[in-house]
Design an enzyme around this catalytic site. Structure first.
Site, PDB file in Angstrom:
ATOM      1  N   GLU A  10      -5.775  27.618  16.605  1.00 44.31           N
ATOM      2  CA  GLU A  10      -4.451  27.689  17.150  1.00 44.31           C
ATOM      3  C   GLU A  10      -4.500  28.383  18.523  1.00 44.31           C
ATOM      4  O   GLU A  10      -5.584  29.050  18.899  1.00 44.31           O
ATOM      5  CB  GLU A  10      -3.507  28.647  16.372  1.00 44.31           C
ATOM      6  CG  GLU A  10      -2.018  28.488  16.692  1.00 44.31           C
ATOM      7  CD  GLU A  10      -1.377  27.018  16.721  1.00 44.31           C
ATOM      8  OE1 GLU A  10      -1.909  26.578  17.832  1.00 44.31           O
ATOM      9  OE2 GLU A  10      -0.618  26.672  16.109  1.00 44.31           O
ATOM     10  N   HIS A  64      -2.209  23.512   8.085  1.00 43.64           N
ATOM     11  CA  HIS A  64      -2.244  24.565   6.958  1.00 43.64           C
ATOM     12  C   HIS A  64      -1.019  24.732   6.199  1.00 43.64           C
ATOM     13  O   HIS A  64       0.111  24.220   6.744  1.00 43.64           O
ATOM     14  CB  HIS A  64      -2.733  26.014   7.372  1.00 43.64           C
ATOM     15  CG  HIS A  64      -1.654  26.604   8.503  1.00 43.64           C
ATOM     16  ND1 HIS A  64      -0.646  27.101   7.985  1.00 43.64           N
ATOM     17  CD2 HIS A  64      -1.757  26.532   9.716  1.00 43.64           C
ATOM     18  CE1 HIS A  64       0.100  27.633   9.068  1.00 43.64           C
ATOM     19  NE2 HIS A  64      -0.555  27.232  10.144  1.00 43.64           N
TER      20      HIS A  64
END
Length: 313
Positions: free
Chosen positions: A167, A55
């Site tokens: 994550e 990202h």
């Protein structure tokens, strides 16, 4: 080191030589350098090309760079992209279009956190959305107070959110997602059907997922890719997920190739890789192989004739 399933192996796309498909049997050639420069061969339909993206810069990255304890700050719950992060998205989007990836990617898989969703639709989505379009927007306007216009789903691949490429679970508020029902309003054209619970039950305030657990989850995710029919897939995810998953691979490659795969990603970095299904987890059928012998005729090869001849030595 982790026990790897024999089902999947990884190669950076930069070390691949992919010839034009032969008439009868399309093969994928990868330079595997564990015992020398000899290539390894795999059927093309047992391979997928993936484009993995970390990202763009999130709000938590800015403060976390200064002080790691900032990642414990509840103000950064499911942190959005910064304005710099959106600039990074714009630059990667230009690259994706200039390189032709935008026309080849058949599916975009994204972690269901705000920063990955914003990055995914910003890079791989359509142009601006206007009322009256015959398609849902991928993102409504001003998500995460970004000031960004809505993004259309026209002329873009399908998008699907998957929990397994998130994550590390736990402790850090920036890694806790909002409810799916909130995301469905903000990202109407993204498919959230694979997420089983509206609330984030995977994130625990006092338990952080270990790197071993994360790596195992990464391998599970890669095996899941083989349930998909798409051959070229973009994946938008996170630094920790990428580094701990990819470092489990490459032990049969040259050390520099392994290093290339396992180096940490910068914000909005894209790397193209190939995964190979060596245990037939997938059921893909080749679209380029051709059976031959049409029309049928005698075709015994000369070497077979020599082997079967009673006079052969």
């Amino acid at each position: 080191m982790y026990d790897l399933p024999v089902s999947v192996c990884f190669f950076p796309f930069s070390v691949i030589k992919s010839p034009s498909p032969p008439l009868l049997f399309s093969l994928f050639v990868a330079l595997v350098m564990d015992s020398g420069p000899d290539p390894s061969l795999y059927p093309l339909h047992r391979c997928k090309t993936i484009h993995v993206v970390r990202h763009a810069q999130g709000l938590h990255n800015v403060e976390g760079e200064k002080n790691y304890k900032a990642y414990l700050n509840p103000e950064y719950l499911d942190a959005p992209l910064t304005q710099l992060g959106w600039q990074q998205v714009n630059y990667l989007r230009k690259h994706v279009h200039a390189s032709g990836l935008s026309k080849r990617v058949e599916l975009v898989v994204t972690s269901p956190l705000l920063r990955t969703l914003q990055t995914a639709v910003g890079v791989f989505g359509g142009e601006g959305f206007t009322d009256g379009m015959n398609a849902l927007p991928l993102m409504v306007a001003n998500v995460g107070n970004s000031g960004r216009e809505a993004i259309s789903s026209l002329n873009s691949p399908p998008f699907i959110a998957v929990e397994d490429c998130r994550e590390h679970f736990g402790v850090h508020p920036c890694d806790k997602r909002h409810n799916v029902s909130e995301y469905q309003f903000l990202f109407p054209a993204v498919d959230f059907s694979l997420i089983e619970t509206d609330e984030d039950v995977l994130w625990k305030a006092d338990v952080r997922e270990t790197t071993e657990e994360l790596a195992a989850r990464g391998l599970k995710f890669l095996n899941w890719l083989w349930t998909r029919k798409e051959k070229e897939i973009a994946i938008v995810t996170h630094s920790g997920f990428l580094v701990h998953t990819l470092r489990a691979f490459g032990n049969d490659c040259h050390p520099l190739v392994k290093k290339e795969m396992g180096t940490r990603f910068a914000n909005c970095e894209l790397r193209s890789m190939v995964i190979v299904d060596r245990s037939m987890i997938g059921s893909d059928v080749s679209t380029t192989n051709y059976p031959g012998k049409i029309p049928s005729g005698l075709d015994i090869p000369s070497d077979v004739g020599e082997e079967e001849s009673p006079n052969s030595i």
